[in-house]
Design a protein around this motif. Structure first.
Motif, mmCIF file in Angstrom:
data_model
loop_
_atom_site.group_PDB
_atom_site.id
_atom_site.type_symbol
_atom_site.label_atom_id
_atom_site.label_comp_id
_atom_site.label_asym_id
_atom_site.label_seq_id
_atom_site.Cartn_x
_atom_site.Cartn_y
_atom_site.Cartn_z
ATOM 1 N N TYR A 125 0.837 -1.278 -0.217
ATOM 2 C CA TYR A 125 -0.028 0.080 -0.020
ATOM 3 C C TYR A 125 0.720 1.436 0.121
ATOM 4 O O TYR A 125 0.519 2.322 -0.597
ATOM 5 C CB TYR A 125 -0.849 -0.112 1.174
ATOM 6 C CG TYR A 125 -1.907 1.363 1.304
ATOM 7 C CD1 TYR A 125 -2.593 1.602 0.332
ATOM 8 C CD2 TYR A 125 -2.181 1.971 2.274
ATOM 9 C CE1 TYR A 125 -3.644 2.645 0.267
ATOM 10 C CE2 TYR A 125 -3.041 2.867 2.413
ATOM 11 C CZ TYR A 125 -3.730 3.092 1.285
ATOM 12 O OH TYR A 125 -4.551 4.211 1.514
ATOM 13 N N GLN A 126 2.133 1.096 0.623
ATOM 14 C CA GLN A 126 3.002 2.425 0.712
ATOM 15 C C GLN A 126 3.284 2.517 -0.817
ATOM 16 O O GLN A 126 3.663 3.783 -1.095
ATOM 17 C CB GLN A 126 3.863 2.206 1.793
ATOM 18 C CG GLN A 126 4.904 3.404 1.972
ATOM 19 C CD GLN A 126 4.062 4.431 2.666
ATOM 20 O OE1 GLN A 126 3.194 4.336 3.059
ATOM 21 N NE2 GLN A 126 4.705 5.683 2.598
ATOM 22 N N THR A 127 3.782 1.821 -1.452
ATOM 23 C CA THR A 127 4.401 1.905 -2.828
ATOM 24 C C THR A 127 3.349 2.445 -3.903
ATOM 25 O O THR A 127 3.736 2.871 -4.758
ATOM 26 C CB THR A 127 4.996 0.339 -3.315
ATOM 27 O OG1 THR A 127 3.850 -0.488 -3.493
ATOM 28 C CG2 THR A 127 5.916 -0.417 -2.239
ATOM 29 N N THR A 128 1.794 2.373 -3.518
ATOM 30 C CA THR A 128 1.184 2.802 -4.445
ATOM 31 C C THR A 128 0.989 4.368 -4.447
ATOM 32 O O THR A 128 0.562 4.764 -5.606
ATOM 33 C CB THR A 128 -0.293 2.200 -3.949
ATOM 34 O OG1 THR A 128 -0.729 2.806 -3.085
ATOM 35 C CG2 THR A 128 -0.187 0.798 -4.207
ATOM 36 N N GLY A 129 1.349 4.795 -3.428
ATOM 37 C CA GLY A 129 1.386 6.269 -3.378
ATOM 38 C C GLY A 129 -0.098 6.948 -3.161
ATOM 39 O O GLY A 129 -0.225 8.198 -3.055
ATOM 40 N N ASN A 130 -0.922 5.951 -2.645
ATOM 41 C CA ASN A 130 -2.295 6.260 -2.353
ATOM 42 C C ASN A 130 -2.198 6.599 -0.739
ATOM 43 O O ASN A 130 -3.264 7.251 -0.133
ATOM 44 C CB ASN A 130 -3.507 5.304 -2.809
ATOM 45 C CG ASN A 130 -3.330 5.008 -4.191
ATOM 46 O OD1 ASN A 130 -3.348 5.957 -4.945
ATOM 47 N ND2 ASN A 130 -3.723 3.987 -4.581
ATOM 48 N N ALA A 131 -1.395 5.936 -0.067
ATOM 49 C CA ALA A 131 -1.067 5.954 1.456
ATOM 50 C C ALA A 131 -0.970 7.612 1.625
ATOM 51 O O ALA A 131 -0.010 8.281 1.330
ATOM 52 C CB ALA A 131 -0.121 5.095 2.002
ATOM 53 N N VAL A 132 -1.483 7.921 2.804
ATOM 54 C CA VAL A 132 -1.294 9.290 3.507
ATOM 55 C C VAL A 132 -0.359 9.529 4.328
ATOM 56 O O VAL A 132 -0.135 8.525 5.520
ATOM 57 C CB VAL A 132 -2.664 9.993 4.296
ATOM 58 C CG1 VAL A 132 -2.085 11.301 4.776
ATOM 59 C CG2 VAL A 132 -3.848 9.979 3.245
ATOM 60 N N GLY A 133 1.011 10.023 4.111
ATOM 61 C CA GLY A 133 2.221 9.956 5.204
ATOM 62 C C GLY A 133 2.589 8.510 5.049
ATOM 63 O O GLY A 133 3.164 7.751 4.013
ATOM 64 N N ASN A 134 2.977 7.981 6.430
ATOM 65 C CA ASN A 134 3.605 6.752 6.616
ATOM 66 C C ASN A 134 2.307 5.988 6.817
ATOM 67 O O ASN A 134 2.609 4.474 7.544
ATOM 68 C CB ASN A 134 4.421 6.597 7.651
ATOM 69 C CG ASN A 134 3.954 7.227 9.045
ATOM 70 O OD1 ASN A 134 2.704 7.603 9.111
ATOM 71 N ND2 ASN A 134 4.548 6.829 10.233
ATOM 72 N N GLY A 135 1.117 6.136 6.352
ATOM 73 C CA GLY A 135 -0.138 5.201 6.594
ATOM 74 C C GLY A 135 0.190 3.798 5.556
ATOM 75 O O GLY A 135 -0.786 3.052 6.152
ATOM 76 N N GLY A 136 1.187 3.646 4.917
ATOM 77 C CA GLY A 136 1.321 2.294 4.069
ATOM 78 C C GLY A 136 2.418 1.716 4.912
ATOM 79 O O GLY A 136 2.544 0.415 4.362
ATOM 80 N N PHE A 137 2.543 1.660 6.132
ATOM 81 C CA PHE A 137 3.331 0.985 7.000
ATOM 82 C C PHE A 137 2.747 0.227 7.927
ATOM 83 O O PHE A 137 1.627 0.598 8.549
ATOM 84 C CB PHE A 137 4.569 1.897 7.799
ATOM 85 C CG PHE A 137 5.378 2.492 6.869
ATOM 86 C CD1 PHE A 137 6.692 1.460 6.813
ATOM 87 C CD2 PHE A 137 5.427 3.624 6.280
ATOM 88 C CE1 PHE A 137 7.876 2.272 5.961
ATOM 89 C CE2 PHE A 137 6.457 4.122 5.378
ATOM 90 C CZ PHE A 137 7.263 3.393 5.593
ATOM 91 N N LEU A 138 2.899 -1.235 8.547
ATOM 92 C CA LEU A 138 2.347 -1.667 9.406
ATOM 93 C C LEU A 138 3.280 -1.897 10.800
ATOM 94 O O LEU A 138 4.604 -2.281 10.557
ATOM 95 C CB LEU A 138 1.986 -3.162 8.792
ATOM 96 C CG LEU A 138 0.785 -4.051 9.408
ATOM 97 C CD1 LEU A 138 -0.488 -2.931 9.157
ATOM 98 C CD2 LEU A 138 0.636 -5.187 8.661
ATOM 99 N N ASN A 139 2.581 -1.828 11.711
ATOM 100 C CA ASN A 139 3.331 -1.941 13.109
ATOM 101 C C ASN A 139 3.255 -3.489 13.231
ATOM 102 O O ASN A 139 1.919 -4.075 13.318
ATOM 103 C CB ASN A 139 2.540 -1.079 14.025
ATOM 104 C CG ASN A 139 3.229 -1.218 15.438
ATOM 105 O OD1 ASN A 139 3.028 -2.175 16.113
ATOM 106 N ND2 ASN A 139 3.996 -0.135 15.820
ATOM 107 N N ILE A 140 4.232 -4.100 13.884
ATOM 108 C CA ILE A 140 4.277 -5.542 14.235
ATOM 109 C C ILE A 140 4.967 -5.393 15.568
ATOM 110 O O ILE A 140 6.085 -5.067 16.025
ATOM 111 C CB ILE A 140 5.227 -6.319 13.423
ATOM 112 C CG1 ILE A 140 4.697 -6.284 11.973
ATOM 113 C CG2 ILE A 140 5.054 -8.016 13.684
ATOM 114 C CD1 ILE A 140 5.727 -7.180 10.765
#
Length: 435
Positions: free
Chosen positions: A115-130
């Protein structure tokens, strides 16, 4: 001994090629086909074409949910583009198995997702917390800008691992991006010309508007459209001069050649092989373009020119718009026609004169009077032969001519035989090497 060494070398070569070509290959839909409890998830991987993006990656971790948990996503009546964004957040661009989840440094980590690579995510919203929790549990949560990360889902089990290539892990529920409530506009409301103008493709927009091809693009949106729009810089130099020489029909075919009648996101283009049809393809002309990739770079090859995708403008199923750095030149329009074969009247004068087709008339068969009769002043010359006896002049002159004619036909046969023997030697040598 030589045969054993050759066979060993051949075996090593085959193994090496397998590792290079197919060693890293995986098919996520084929993997999940063995698990019917993930059939809904698998179906949406195909419908959104996320499967192609996953298969194009060398190292990947896919977080899957069972059919019951997928209802939290499918029941929202979201557009296919919004569903794709949500599922892209469940694809990690790193390899995690059960052991690695518990070995995270400091107990928590942020992982980049598709999702982060699509450019659609806002800010760092394309990262996932583990986060590795107490009691052997591992939690996953979307990163929400400006607020503390919330762990929405828990690790359930490992489904499939192909170290260190692809890992499939089940989690307890779907993780929704924080900006999912604001999906991209639907394909029916998409303004193609406006999107292209914003991306610096104004000349291309003018061309498709003037020729009416824009309407063709818009009509194709409902079933699927992939469009490659050259930027204004692509029309610099002699390109415009070439376009002005084209007929109206050729201009239309050229512009239709820049689009495909199907939805092809970047992941699909990366896994494509062989020629792909375009809107210009018909029963008479192929108008196909070959697609290849190296890393994240996707190249379009027409056979006469190559162009690179510079940016993804819109990825909203069933529409994908891209900008490219060069105009695509189809061979059906711009290939130079081969020169016509020479006619017998214009055949090169260097053709062998001994060939039966071009052999001169045998005027030497009739001797001249001076050659046939002895000179009256030559008293010592032998008497003339009887009129019924054959003349020696023609016989002596035809002998060399016949010999040369035979040589002219024998030479090609001899050269062909030598060529055939040389080919057989090469084939046999190759066969011996692989025995």
């Amino acid at each position: 001994m030589g045969r054993i060494c050759a066979a060993a070398a051949f075996s090593v070569l085959v193994s090496f090629l397998f590792l290079c070509v197919g060693g890293n290959a995986h098919n996520i839909t084929a993997i999940l086909d063995a698990f019917p409890e993930y059939s809904t998830y698998n179906d949406y991987l195909t419908r959104t074409k996320l499967a192609d993006e996953i298969n194009s990656r060398t190292t990947i971790t896919v977080l899957v949910v069972n059919n019951g948990a997928m209802a939290a996503l499918t029941g929202k009546k979201l557009s296919l583009a919004a569903v794709k964004n949500a599922m892209s957040l469940l694809v990690l661009l790193d390899y995690f198995n059960g052991q690695k989840l518990h070995d995270i440094s400091n107990g928590t980590a942020l992982s980049t997702t598709l999702y982060q690579t699509t450019g659609n995510a806002v800010g760092n919203g394309g990262f996932l917390n583990i986060t590795d929790l107490k009691g052997g549990k591992v939690g996953f949560g979307a990163v929400t800008p400006g607020s503390k990360a919330k762990l929405d889902a828990m690790y359930v089990k490992s489904v499939k691992e192909i170290p260190y290539n692809v890992s499939v892990l089940e989690i307890s529920q779907v993780i929704l991006p924080s900006d999912l409530s604001a999906p991209a506009p639907s394909a029916n409301a998409l303004n193609v010309s406006a999107e292209l103008e914003k991306a610096g493709c104004k000349i291309f927009v003018q061309l498709i508007t003037d020729t009416g091809v824009l309407k063709t693009y818009e009509d194709a949106i409902t079933t699927g459209l992939t469009l490659f729009a050259p930027t204004d810089e692509a029309f610099a130099g002699p390109v415009m001069a070439k376009l002005k020489k084209l007929s109206s029909a050729q201009q239309v075919s050229l512009l239709e050649y820049h689009a495909m009648p199907v939805y092809n996101p970047t992941g699909t283009l990366k896994t494509a092989s062989g020629p792909m049809s375009t809107l210009a393809t018909n029963g008479v002309h192929k108008y196909a373009v070959s697609v290849s990739s190296a890393g994240d770079t996707v190249t379009l090859d027409t056979g006469l020119s190559k162009s690179t995708i510079t940016k993804t403008l819109v990825d909203d199923p069933p529409v994908a718009l891209y900008s490219i750095n060069k105009l695509l030149l189809p061979s059906e329009i711009f290939a130079v026609a081969p020169a016509p074969a020479p006619t017998p009247e214009t055949a090169p004068s260097s053709s062998p004169t001994t060939s039966p087709e071009v052999a001169p008339a045998p005027q030497t068969l009739t001797p001249t009077p001076s050659a046939a009769s002895p000179s009256p002043t030559s008293s010592s010359s032998p008497p003339a032969p009887p009129s019924g006896a054959p003349l020696q002049g023609p016989a002596s002159s035809q002998g060399p001519s016949s010999a040369n004619s035979g040589a002219s036909f024998a030479a090609p046969r001899h050269e062909a035989a030598l060529g055939y023997l040389a080919s057989m030697v090469i084939v046999c040598s190759a066969a011996v090497m692989f025995l």
